[in-house]
Design a protein around this motif. Structure first.
Motif, mmCIF file in Angstrom:
data_model
loop_
_atom_site.group_PDB
_atom_site.id
_atom_site.type_symbol
_atom_site.label_atom_id
_atom_site.label_comp_id
_atom_site.label_asym_id
_atom_site.label_seq_id
_atom_site.Cartn_x
_atom_site.Cartn_y
_atom_site.Cartn_z
ATOM 1 N N THR A 49 0.857 -1.198 0.000
ATOM 2 C CA THR A 49 0.000 0.000 0.000
ATOM 3 C C THR A 49 0.889 1.242 0.000
ATOM 4 O O THR A 49 0.836 2.079 0.890
ATOM 5 N N THR A 50 1.685 1.341 -1.021
ATOM 6 C CA THR A 50 2.590 2.487 -1.117
ATOM 7 C C THR A 50 1.812 3.738 -1.470
ATOM 8 O O THR A 50 0.752 3.691 -2.116
ATOM 9 N N ASN A 51 2.358 4.863 -1.038
ATOM 10 C CA ASN A 51 1.786 6.195 -1.326
ATOM 11 C C ASN A 51 0.385 6.360 -0.744
ATOM 12 O O ASN A 51 -0.423 7.141 -1.273
ATOM 13 N N GLN A 52 0.082 5.628 0.311
ATOM 14 C CA GLN A 52 -1.195 5.808 0.991
ATOM 15 C C GLN A 52 -0.931 6.103 2.475
ATOM 16 O O GLN A 52 -0.145 5.420 3.127
#
Length: 351
Positions: A49-52
């Protein structure tokens, strides 16, 4: 056609429910930590869940209901230290939140803080005197209460060894001040200590080293030498003090002599006021002068020259005789007075 459509509808519904359920993933690696009666819950963000940016809510179960402690927090850790008591059973849980959506709760098992907590290393201080090394142990500070209020039967595991050696000796003591046994003087020793509590062992302290001081025991021959030297010093000091006092006394007698007059001289001086000679000298009276009357006879001259001469010679003769008599009388009186004075002086001197 209808059965096929119904099957497709059911499958689509299940897919949508699955996608919605998986839209907010749960936090990963949820762990509970407790050190020195502190309590914290920590976790990792969901994977893939990158960039969250997720938020998290953590709660504690008190009796039957959960109470929120960290609400909508971006931190990956929540501290429950001051939301729980020292004794009692608790349960924690945490979930992920994203855009108003939440994940499922991740719960811990039921626990008691005093049973899961770990104790940090104690503080150790070494001191050496008179051939012995003392270990002074200070309990680690607890975040809630004190170590001995929480745990009963606290003791210490002491390890000590000669610096540079691999073999270590161990002692277990209840006191926080311990004398290390069987140490050699002037040897460097190292010590580390751990706390024993609830059949568990705390972290070991940092290694502390100190050089053992010389032994306080004195050889018998050295004691004899010291006593002999002390005796000699005392004797020399006594002799010097005696000589100083004696010569000081003699010097005082020389400077301030204590002489006594003879008794006859004291008596003579006491009778000075009664002496007629001294009284006469003190009064300074003049001696009484003795004199004789001198008469001069004068006759008228006659025609004859021899007669007047005779008469004149007679007058002169009488005058000479009277003067001579006066001189003889004066001399006799002076002699008698001198004789009386001499006799009086001799009498006083004899006294």
């Amino acid at each position: 056609m209808k059965p096929v459509f119904s099957c497709l509808s059911v499958g689509s519904l299940l897919y949508i429910v699955y996608v919605c359920a998986e839209s907010v993933p749960i936090p990963e690696n949820v762990t509970m930590t407790s050190l020195d009666m502190g309590l914290a819950l920590q976790w990792d963000p969901p994977q893939n869940t990158t960039n969250q940016l997720f938020n998290y809510t953590a709660e504690v179960k008190l009796w039957r209901d959960y109470e929120p402690v960290c609400v909508c927090s971006s931190s990956l850790r929540c501290d429950f230290t001051y939301n729980v008591s020292i004794f009692g059973f608790y349960q924690l849980r945490v979930r992920t939140e994203l855009h108003g959506e939440t994940s499922d709760w991740v719960e811990t098992g039921e626990f008691a803080v005093d049973e899961i907590t770990e104790v940090s290393a104690p503080h150790v201080q070494l001191s050496s005197r008179k051939g012995q090394t003392e270990v002074d142990i200070t309990d680690p500070p607890m975040r809630r209460s004190t170590l001995r209020d929480v745990f009963t039967g606290v003791s210490y595991l002491i390890r000590f060894w000669e610096k540079g050696e691999a073999e270590k000796e161990e002692l277990i003591r209840d006191q926080n001040r311990i004398m290390l046994p069987n140490l050699e003087p002037l040897v460097n020793y190292c010590v580390e200590v751990a706390v024993l509590y609830n059949k568990r062992t705390s972290q070991f302290s940092n290694t502390t080293c100190v050089t053992n001081s010389p032994s306080s025991e004195v050889e018998p021959w050295l004691i004899a030498v010291v006593l002999l030297v002390s005796l000699l010093v005392v004797l020399v000091a006594i002799v010097l003090i005696f000589l100083a006092v004696w010569y000081g006394y003699q010097g005082c007698r020389i400077i301030f002599p204590d002489t006594k007059l003879p008794e006859n001289l004291k008596q003579f001086l006491s009778q000075q006021s009664q002496s007629p000679i001294l009284s006469a000298m003190q009064e300074s009276t003049q001696l009484k002068e003795h004199f004789h009357e001198l008469r001069i006879f004068h006759t008228e001259p006659d025609s004859s020259q021899d007669k007047p001469q005779m008469e004149g010679s007679g007058i002169q003769t009488e005058k000479d005789e009277s003067c001579t008599g006066a001189d003889v009388t004066q001399r006799s009186e002076d002699r008698s007075e001198t004789a009386s004075t001499t006799s009086e002086e001799q009498h006083l001197l004899a006294e």
